[in-house]
Write a protein that holds these residues in place. Structure first.
Motif, PDB file in Angstrom:
ATOM      1  N   ARG A 161       0.820  -1.204   0.000  1.00 37.44           N
ATOM      2  CA  ARG A 161       0.000   0.000   0.000  1.00 37.44           C
ATOM      3  C   ARG A 161       0.856   1.256   0.000  1.00 37.44           C
ATOM      4  NH1 ARG A 161      -5.564   1.122   2.953  1.00 37.44           N
ATOM      5  NH2 ARG A 161      -5.985  -0.479   1.400  1.00 37.44           N
ATOM      6  N   VAL A 205       0.290   5.323   0.515  1.00 37.87           N
ATOM      7  CA  VAL A 205      -0.659   6.316   1.000  1.00 37.87           C
ATOM      8  C   VAL A 205      -0.184   7.693   0.557  1.00 37.87           C
ATOM      9  CG1 VAL A 205      -1.745   7.360   3.024  1.00 37.87           C
ATOM     10  CG2 VAL A 205      -1.330   4.902   2.964  1.00 37.87           C
ATOM     11  N   ASN A 249      -4.918  14.927  -3.262  1.00 43.05           N
ATOM     12  CA  ASN A 249      -5.506  14.205  -4.394  1.00 43.05           C
ATOM     13  C   ASN A 249      -4.776  14.470  -5.713  1.00 43.05           C
ATOM     14  OD1 ASN A 249      -6.760  16.737  -5.288  1.00 43.05           O
ATOM     15  ND2 ASN A 249      -8.328  16.350  -3.726  1.00 43.05           N
ATOM     16  N   ARG A 292      -1.064   7.198  -8.739  1.00 43.42           N
ATOM     17  CA  ARG A 292      -1.835   6.080  -9.304  1.00 43.42           C
ATOM     18  C   ARG A 292      -1.424   5.789 -10.742  1.00 43.42           C
ATOM     19  NH1 ARG A 292      -7.435   7.910  -6.426  1.00 43.42           N
ATOM     20  NH2 ARG A 292      -7.429   6.345  -4.758  1.00 43.42           N
ATOM     21  N   ASP A 325      -1.941  -1.024  -3.927  1.00 48.69           N
ATOM     22  CA  ASP A 325      -3.090  -0.181  -3.619  1.00 48.69           C
ATOM     23  C   ASP A 325      -2.594   1.223  -3.302  1.00 48.69           C
ATOM     24  OD1 ASP A 325      -4.886  -2.266  -3.921  1.00 48.69           O
ATOM     25  OD2 ASP A 325      -4.760  -2.850  -1.810  1.00 48.69           O
ATOM     26  N   SER A 360      -3.888   4.670  -1.619  1.00 50.49           N
ATOM     27  CA  SER A 360      -4.925   5.290  -0.797  1.00 50.49           C
ATOM     28  C   SER A 360      -4.662   6.797  -0.729  1.00 50.49           C
ATOM     29  CB  SER A 360      -4.910   4.684   0.606  1.00 50.49           C
ATOM     30  OG  SER A 360      -5.847   5.317   1.446  1.00 50.49           O
ATOM     31  N   LEU A 372      -5.691  10.435   0.909  1.00 52.52           N
ATOM     32  CA  LEU A 372      -6.343  10.933   2.110  1.00 52.52           C
ATOM     33  C   LEU A 372      -7.272  12.122   1.842  1.00 52.52           C
ATOM     34  CD1 LEU A 372      -3.303  10.783   4.573  1.00 52.52           C
ATOM     35  CD2 LEU A 372      -5.059   9.048   4.168  1.00 52.52           C
ATOM     36  N   GLN A 374      -7.542   7.220   9.121  1.00 51.95           N
ATOM     37  CA  GLN A 374      -6.563   7.678   8.139  1.00 51.95           C
ATOM     38  C   GLN A 374      -5.172   7.796   8.749  1.00 51.95           C
ATOM     39  OE1 GLN A 374      -8.741  11.237   6.925  1.00 51.95           O
ATOM     40  NE2 GLN A 374      -8.975  10.366   4.866  1.00 51.95           N
ATOM     41  N   GLU A 422      -3.700   4.528   8.699  1.00 51.47           N
ATOM     42  CA  GLU A 422      -3.250   4.147   7.359  1.00 51.47           C
ATOM     43  C   GLU A 422      -1.813   4.581   7.125  1.00 51.47           C
ATOM     44  OE1 GLU A 422      -5.710   4.462   3.742  1.00 51.47           O
ATOM     45  OE2 GLU A 422      -7.219   5.343   5.057  1.00 51.47           O
TER      46      GLU A 422
END
Length: 314
Positions: A38, A40, A44, A51, A59, A61, A63, A79, A82
């Motif tokens: 993962r 994090v 965005n 991504r 994965d 993620s 926030l 969060q 995470e």
């Protein structure tokens, strides 16, 4: 019902419960062993970029929700957890995520790998406030060439710190996205070329387009909020200084975040005693799908078009 029967049933019930918990614990252990790696990401904008690079290898993620302000958004307890359990944390840095950085620092102290993208992208400074003190500018993403640099470094971080990813897949993703970013730069250059030199003056709601100005040859006249954060507020002297600078430069167009253009227009109209054209842009956050700036590439193309139209028609 006899005591013997009740005792037998109680034993059967206890055996069933024990069996259930053993099976559940075994299933949880197996699931934990199969967990995907993962990454994090705090904002965005960086989440979309990451991504593109990671693809299906891990994965990712994110926030910060679409439309949120990176200067003010905070984390839930889930969060924060995470971050502690990530293989890699990608964050902007240079003070952008003001309420999140302590959680990133805590995760780093516990051994989680972290990468501050803005700090690795040849950061600029800007003059803030009446005293003109210099502050690091965290808004590096307005220059797609710096994003190319950051994207390549994110790929390096993923390969180094995220176990289980296929390096070739990550490198191929990064190479493909680098080409898209190069195409974006070329398109922005051509679009901005239509703006006459004497109209290449930017006024924004706060200092957010310094990197774009540096890359594409604009002059930053000033900002309504003379700071790199939306959490600050303009003083009356700040507004007077800005309106005088706008009048000297013959500028009556201000570019503001799409979430607050109306209020800003009213303030400036009162100060300048006339019409001021406030053009909404997507500055520090992506939107939801279908809302104009769902990806970094969408955001930059939408902003470039709006800026070119606003300045040519000023």
């Amino acid at each position: 019902m006899s005591v013997r029967v009740r005792t037998a049933r109680l034993r059967a019930l206890l055996l069933t419960l024990v069996t259930f918990f053993v099976v559940a614990a075994t299933a949880t252990g197996c699931a934990g062993g199969d967990e995907r790696p993962r990454v994090v990401v705090t904002t965005n904008i960086l989440g979309d970029i990451t991504r593109e690079i990671v693809g299906d290898e891990a994965d990712v993620s994110v926030l910060m929700k679409p439309g949120a302000d990176p200067h003010s958004f905070g984390l839930s307890a889930v969060q924060a957890a995470e971050l502690e359990n990530a293989d890699l944390i990608v964050h902007n840095g240079l003070g952008l995520e003001e309420n999140v950085l302590r959680h990133v620092a805590a995760a780093r102290a516990s051994g989680v790998a972290t990468f501050a993208a803005a700090e690795a992208a040849d950061p600029l400074t800007f003059h803030a406030g009446a005293d003109g003190a210099k502050e690091p500018d965290p808004h590096f993403w307005t220059d797609p060439d710096r994003v190319r640099t950051a994207a390549g470094l994110i790929a390096d971080q993923v390969v180094e710190h995220v176990e289980g990813v296929r390096e070739k897949a990550v490198r191929d993703n990064a190479r493909r996205y680098d080409g898209q970013l190069a195409d974006l730069t070329t398109w922005m250059e051509k679009t901005f070329a239509a703006i006459p030199e004497d109209r290449r003056a930017l006024v924004t709601n706060h200092h957010v387009f310094g990197y774009l100005a540096d890359r594409f040859g604009f002059r930053v006249i000033g900002a309504v909020i003379p700071s790199g954060t939306t959490l600050a507020s303009p003083s009356s002297s700040d507004l007077r200084s800005l309106t005088r600078a706008m009048e000297r430069a013959g500028v009556r167009t201000v570019f503001a975040d799409s979430s607050r253009p109306t209020r800003l227009a009213e303030v400036l109209r009162q100060e300048m005693g006339g019409d001021v054209d406030v053009v909404p842009l997507y500055t520090e956050s992506l939107t939801g799908k279908g809302e104009g700036a769902a990806t970094y590439l969408d955001m930059m193309r939408a902003n470039t078009t709006a800026m070119a139209d606003g300045l040519v028609g000023d």
